[in-house]
Scaffold this motif. Structure first.
Motif, mmCIF file in Angstrom:
data_model
loop_
_atom_site.group_PDB
_atom_site.id
_atom_site.type_symbol
_atom_site.label_atom_id
_atom_site.label_comp_id
_atom_site.label_asym_id
_atom_site.label_seq_id
_atom_site.Cartn_x
_atom_site.Cartn_y
_atom_site.Cartn_z
ATOM 1 N N GLY A 266 0.717 -1.277 -0.105
ATOM 2 C CA GLY A 266 -0.146 -0.030 -0.042
ATOM 3 C C GLY A 266 0.928 1.350 -0.035
ATOM 4 N N ALA A 267 2.023 1.170 0.774
ATOM 5 C CA ALA A 267 2.912 2.332 0.867
ATOM 6 C C ALA A 267 3.576 2.669 -0.652
ATOM 7 N N ILE A 268 3.954 1.649 -1.120
ATOM 8 C CA ILE A 268 4.676 1.743 -2.577
ATOM 9 C C ILE A 268 3.378 2.486 -3.530
ATOM 10 N N PHE A 269 2.355 1.693 -3.561
ATOM 11 C CA PHE A 269 1.108 2.082 -4.323
ATOM 12 C C PHE A 269 0.759 3.672 -4.093
ATOM 13 N N SER A 270 0.611 4.109 -2.897
ATOM 14 C CA SER A 270 0.390 5.485 -2.592
ATOM 15 C C SER A 270 1.640 6.205 -3.000
ATOM 16 N N GLY A 271 2.929 5.943 -2.832
ATOM 17 C CA GLY A 271 3.969 6.681 -3.059
ATOM 18 C C GLY A 271 4.093 7.107 -4.603
#
Length: 490
Positions: A266-271
């Motif tokens: 999710g972090a890579i997705f939003s980043g």
């Protein structure tokens, strides 16, 4: 040089003709050396107003305490930890682009790593402000550090998520800052050599005496690889630690082992969504279309499809495990999420994070700058709702129905969050004014091998198969920075 040319089938990473090393320097340093344009001033004005709102809201919180937020005895965490996790997640793309893609020798990172790394640092600063403001007594923030015994023999409570977050934030920030600044050194030296007067003195100090000698470059490459090796585990560890704020508890909806990989994806997705939000505007306003091309945009969209699909599978897995566990409390937590009082937040999360990224499977949408920009914002809206749903819906209805409560944000909650966005954009716009948004030295490495003009030279010299040339020319149709008429005769 022909032995160093890459395959004609690879799409160019630099477009345009008559591109020279001098032109690359002039194009990228234009926003730094020239006066800011009208678009920059408009953006900076709005961002500064947002940052001012943040100062007012945080000052009000410090003065009146966190009772000024909408928290209650049941919902003890809400917009504060939601904002914290959201900002830490946004910072992940910078580390992935700069470190992991460097180790995998992905040259397309060269045009976007500088801005992504800067975004990481500013996002982590915004996240850290949430940790400090949540303490209640922020003037004692240094107590979360393992202090020497002169301060008292009692150390911090290592069982506290606040301490874990401090270690995650401080490690992430220090390594990211070091990596970002190390990469900046040759470019700061370039600005130094072109500047005069006071500007030259300032950039001379910050260039640390960079000479550009062979030995200097050799050490630069070695340090970059070492820092990339150190940073790569941080991509996994930082958001894993943040996820453990929840996963190590016994609260239904939080007590699950899927959180670490789910939070990292999710972090890579939003980043990556935030990188697109920033760079799609920056490439147009700053005139950098030849260096941030449609290939870069499509590559980032593909990563968003992958990570968005992983997040979608994680959502379904959570429901399956709740059912398979046989725990009525776990089952109720997820039924309450989707059908309870906060159903609208849950379905907003599902729509933004699971359904909207799947539109990028369509090439027409994936190559549309307007659609990509809108979807990048939709993704980050969805990721904010994801954190809100995980936190608030798991807390507001516990084991005792008499203690059930709803959370309603106050103007302070809203102002701290909106203000943190203003602070982030203020810092990013100032970065665009004083430092190059693209790594000049790294982009120059691609000119002789991966640029459009290098491939055109290969075609004109007759070294390539006609079928390969036709396939290459067809791949250029999606580029908005390529003059298609130049290939009409070929």
């Amino acid at each position: 040089m022909s032995g160093h040319n890459e395959s004609i089938l690879r799409e160019p990473l630099i477009t345009g003709d008559n591109i020279t090393y001098a032109k690359i320097t002039d194009d990228i340093l234009g926003p730094v050396e020239n006066k800011p344009n009208k678009a920059w001033w408009i953006g900076f004005t709005f961002a500064s107003l947002g940052a001012l709102l943040w100062v007012v809201a945080v000052s009000y919180t410090f003065w009146n305490g966190i009772g000024s937020w909408g928290l209650n005895k049941t919902v003890g965490w809400a917009w504060d930890i939601t904002g914290f996790v959201w900002w830490v997640g946004i910072g992940h793309a910078g580390t992935l682009i700069s470190a992991v893609l460097l180790l995998f020798r992905q040259n397309w990172r060269n045009s976007i790593n500088r801005s992504a790394e800067a975004m990481t640092i500013f996002a982590v600063i915004c996240a850290a402000t949430y940790v400090v403001s949540h303490m209640g007594r922020p003037w004692l923030a240094y107590w979360v550090l393992p202090l020497p015994n002169q301060f008292g023999s009692l150390w911090v409570n290592f069982n506290s998520p606040l301490v874990w977050d401090m270690f995650a934030i401080s490690t992430y920030f220090s390594v990211s800052l070091l990596f970002w600044y190390t990469g900046l050194l040759p470019d700061i030296a370039t600005i130094r050599d072109r500047a005069v007067g006071t500007r030259r003195k300032i950039y001379s100090i910050f260039s640390f005496g960079w000479s550009g000698s062979v030995k200097t470059w050799q050490r630069f490459e070695a340090v970059s690889l070492i820092l990339a090796g150190i940073s790569t585990p941080l991509v996994l560890s930082v958001h894993t630690i943040v996820s453990m704020d929840f996963a190590t508890s016994v609260i239904p909806g939080w007590h699950t082992t899927i959180f670490p990989p789910y939070f990292v994806a999710g972090a890579i997705f939003s980043g990556f969504a935030m990188v697109l939000t920033l760079l799609l505007v920056a490439r147009k306003v700053l005139g950098l279309e030849n260096y941030i091309t449609m290939f870069h945009i499509e590559s980032m969209n593909k990563i968003i499809i992958l990570t968005g699909s992983i997040v979608g599978v994680a959502y379904l897995t959570e429901f399956f495990i709740a059912w398979y566990s046989g725990s009525e409390y776990e089952q109720y937590a997820f039924i309450n999420r989707s059908t309870g009082p906060y159903w609208w937040a849950y379905w907003m999360m599902m729509t933004c994070n699971v359904i909207s990224p799947q539109l990028l499977w369509f090439k027409k949408i994936r190559l549309s700058i307007r659609a990509t920009w809108i979807l990048s914002i939709v993704v980050n809206v969805g990721m904010w709702f994801e954190r809100f749903v995980i936190i608030v819906t798991s807390l507001h209805r516990d084991y005792i129905p008499s203690s059930w409560a709803m959370f309603y944000p106050t103007w302070v909650d809203v102002s701290v969050f909106v203000g943190s966005i203003g602070l982030f954009f203020t810092l990013f716009l100032l970065f665009l004014r004083v430092l190059p948004s693209i790594a000049i030295a790294e982009v120059k490495l691609l000119l002789k091998s991966a640029s459009e003009q290098a491939k055109m030279k290969q075609i004109k010299e007759g070294h390539e198969n006609k079928e390969y040339i036709a396939e290459y020319i067809e791949s250029l149709e999606k580029f908005d920075s390529v003059k298609q008429e130049d290939y009409a005769k070929i």
